[in-house]
Write an enzyme that holds these catalytic residues in place. Structure first.
Site, short mmCIF file in Angstrom:
data_model
loop_
_atom_site.label_atom_id
_atom_site.label_comp_id
_atom_site.label_asym_id
_atom_site.label_seq_id
_atom_site.Cartn_x
_atom_site.Cartn_y
_atom_site.Cartn_z
N LYS A 42 -3.03 5.67 20.53
CA LYS A 42 -2.45 4.44 21.07
C LYS A 42 -3.53 3.44 21.43
CE LYS A 42 1.06 7.07 23.44
NZ LYS A 42 1.19 7.82 24.68
N LYS B 21 -8.85 10.24 15.25
CA LYS B 21 -7.43 10.62 15.38
C LYS B 21 -6.57 9.37 15.60
CE LYS B 21 -6.92 11.38 20.21
NZ LYS B 21 -6.54 11.99 21.38
N LYS C 238 -13.00 8.57 26.85
CA LYS C 238 -12.22 7.52 27.50
C LYS C 238 -13.06 6.69 28.46
CE LYS C 238 -7.53 9.26 27.10
NZ LYS C 238 -6.31 9.63 27.79
P1 TYM Z 1 -0.82 12.16 24.99
O1 TYM Z 1 0.14 11.29 25.72
O2 TYM Z 1 -2.13 11.57 24.59
O3 TYM Z 1 -0.15 12.74 23.70
C1 TYM Z 1 1.12 13.39 23.74
C2 TYM Z 1 1.13 14.54 22.76
O4 TYM Z 1 0.88 14.06 21.43
C3 TYM Z 1 -0.20 14.79 20.85
N1 TYM Z 1 -0.98 13.87 20.00
C4 TYM Z 1 -1.29 14.11 18.73
N2 TYM Z 1 -1.01 15.15 17.92
C5 TYM Z 1 -1.47 15.08 16.66
N3 TYM Z 1 -2.18 14.03 16.17
C6 TYM Z 1 -2.50 12.97 16.95
N4 TYM Z 1 -3.19 11.95 16.46
C7 TYM Z 1 -2.05 12.98 18.30
N5 TYM Z 1 -2.16 12.11 19.33
C8 TYM Z 1 -1.51 12.67 20.37
C9 TYM Z 1 -1.03 15.27 22.04
O5 TYM Z 1 -1.81 16.39 21.69
C10 TYM Z 1 0.05 15.59 23.05
O6 TYM Z 1 0.58 16.88 22.81
N6 TYM Z 1 -2.81 14.94 28.62
C11 TYM Z 1 -1.67 14.82 27.75
C12 TYM Z 1 -0.35 14.71 28.47
C13 TYM Z 1 -0.09 15.77 29.49
C14 TYM Z 1 0.29 17.12 29.21
C15 TYM Z 1 0.45 17.73 30.47
C16 TYM Z 1 0.50 17.83 28.03
C17 TYM Z 1 -0.15 15.63 30.85
N7 TYM Z 1 0.18 16.80 31.42
C18 TYM Z 1 0.83 19.08 30.59
C19 TYM Z 1 0.88 19.19 28.16
C20 TYM Z 1 1.02 19.79 29.41
C21 TYM Z 1 -1.83 13.56 26.91
O7 TYM Z 1 -2.53 12.64 27.29
O8 TYM Z 1 -1.07 13.51 25.81
#
Ligand code: TYM
Length: 345
Positions: free
Chosen positions: A210, A207, A114
């Site tokens: 967004k 992957k 990032k």
């Molecule tokens: P974020 O917002 O990027 O994504 C949310 C969830 O979607 C999953 N995900 C995917 N799974 C499969 N294939 C993909 N291409 C894909 N893109 C995203 C992510 O693995 C996630 O589960 N840091 C985290 C958010 C967060 C969080 C937490 C999660 C903040 N605090 C505490 C769990 C526990 C994030 O940026 O997810």
């Protein structure tokens, strides 16, 4: 203060959710809601580690909440809330900033991705991001965290932080009444299902995300039927057709991704999908996949649009969820303060 099984997870409100979020995490969240106490967060504080236009952040927070509800998360049963309404996340994150080591954070691959080439220009928040994520989970002493595969490394860090906190403050934790010296649990990652890593439709080695500049690379949950069909039709493939067994997918990331998406949407195994379509050309398979995707996603998109048209209802869900979340996190944070040696009145 027992350690009972409790689920925590979250998503960032940085634009519309996509198929990766839905298949990789949300389907599992819905499943776990049937068996566990669940807390699902819209992590707006994580979102601002990269610049967000304030008015867009407000609408994205509401839209992600709407997507949670539209997908089947029940705000009466589970706690749905946005992170910034519960101050314990930030408070605990500061304590964890002082527990985690620079060397641990330096290993985080997502920061490297990032921040890009100009690391000096990245926000301090982007660097400390995993500590806030550990605080999200541990403010509730959550035991299970359903996520996609890309969050694995962050969860390992959360486990390391929990363990170091327990070790560093062992005597104080015992004095606070935790005879076994365990205040924070080791949160367990739950990374399951046929699509824990959904890839870009334009490049099967990246992957779905967004932040990809090409909208053709992802299917947004709010895309209309025509865009869904067009994106699948334009998805990159290779010259060979669909193989009849998993061995035939080796070294073919785009084919593997489309078959995985079909399996996840249909609720079938990859083998079952290959048995059905083995020997077909991509054109026929893509047509079937587009129909299935529209069938599954269009009602979801419609419901998200319906819900976002009444923001007061969404705001009420978030206010209620935040109050319930706060009621759990506050006593945990009070104990942390006692353990660390912060005077409180
Ligand atoms: P974020 O917002 O990027 O994504 C949310 C969830 O979607 C999953 N995900 C995917 N799974 C499969 N294939 C993909 N291409 C894909 N893109 C995203 C992510 O693995 C996630 O589960 N840091 C985290 C958010 C967060 C969080 C937490 C999660 C903040 N605090 C505490 C769990 C526990 C994030 O940026 O997810």
């Amino acid at each position: 203060m027992d350690l009972t099984p409790r689920v925590f997870s979250g998503m960032q409100p940085t634009g519309s959710l996509h198929l990766g979020n839905y298949l990789g995490a949300m389907l599992q969240w819905i499943e776990m809601q049937k068996t566990h106490e669940c807390i699902y967060c819209v992590v707006d504080m994580h979102a601002i580690t990269l610049w967000q236009e304030p008015s867009e952040l407000v609408s994205a927070t509401r839209q992600v909440t709407a997507a949670y509800i539209a997908a089947g998360l029940d705000p009466k049963k589970s706690i749905l809330f946005n992170q910034s309404q519960v101050p314990e996340h930030a408070e605990l994150a500061w304590v964890f900033n002082c527990v985690a080591r620079l060397g641990w954070l330096n290993r985080m691959t997502q920061f490297k991705d990032k921040a890009g080439k100009d690391r000096e220009a990245a926000s301090v928040g982007l660097y400390a991001y995993p500590n806030l994520m550990a605080a999200d989970i541990l403010a509730y002493r959550a035991t299970h965290v359903p996520v996609g595969d890309d969050q694995k490394q962050h969860l390992e860090l959360a486990r390391d932080i929990a363990q170091k906190f327990n070790n560093d403050f062992k005597p104080q934790i015992e004095a606070a009444g935790f005879a076994d010296g365990v205040f924070f649990p080791q949160p367990e990652p739950v990374i399951t299902g046929p699509a824990t890593r959904v890839m870009s439709l334009r490049d099967g080695t990246k992957k779905m995300s967004k932040s990809d500049p090409s909208d053709l690379s992802r299917i947004n949950l709010t895309d209309d039927a025509d865009s869904i069909a067009k994106k699948i039709q334009k998805a990159k493939t290779d010259p060979d057709g669909i193989p009849s067994d998993a061995g035939g997918l080796a070294g073919r990331p785009e084919a593997e991704n489309l078959v995985g998406i079909y399996a996840a949407l249909a609720g079938k195994s990859r083998d079952a999908v290959l048995a059905e379509f083995g020997g077909s050309q991509f054109s026929g398979f893509k047509k079937a996949l587009a129909e299935l995707a529209v069938d599954r996603l269009q009602p979801l998109g419609d419901e998200i649009r319906r819900l976002t048209s009444s923001p007061t209802e969404i705001d009420a869900v978030l206010a209620d969820g935040s109050a319930r979340a706060h009621a759990i996190a506050k006593p945990v944070m009070n104990k942390v303060k006692d353990i660390v040696g912060f005077l409180r009145s």
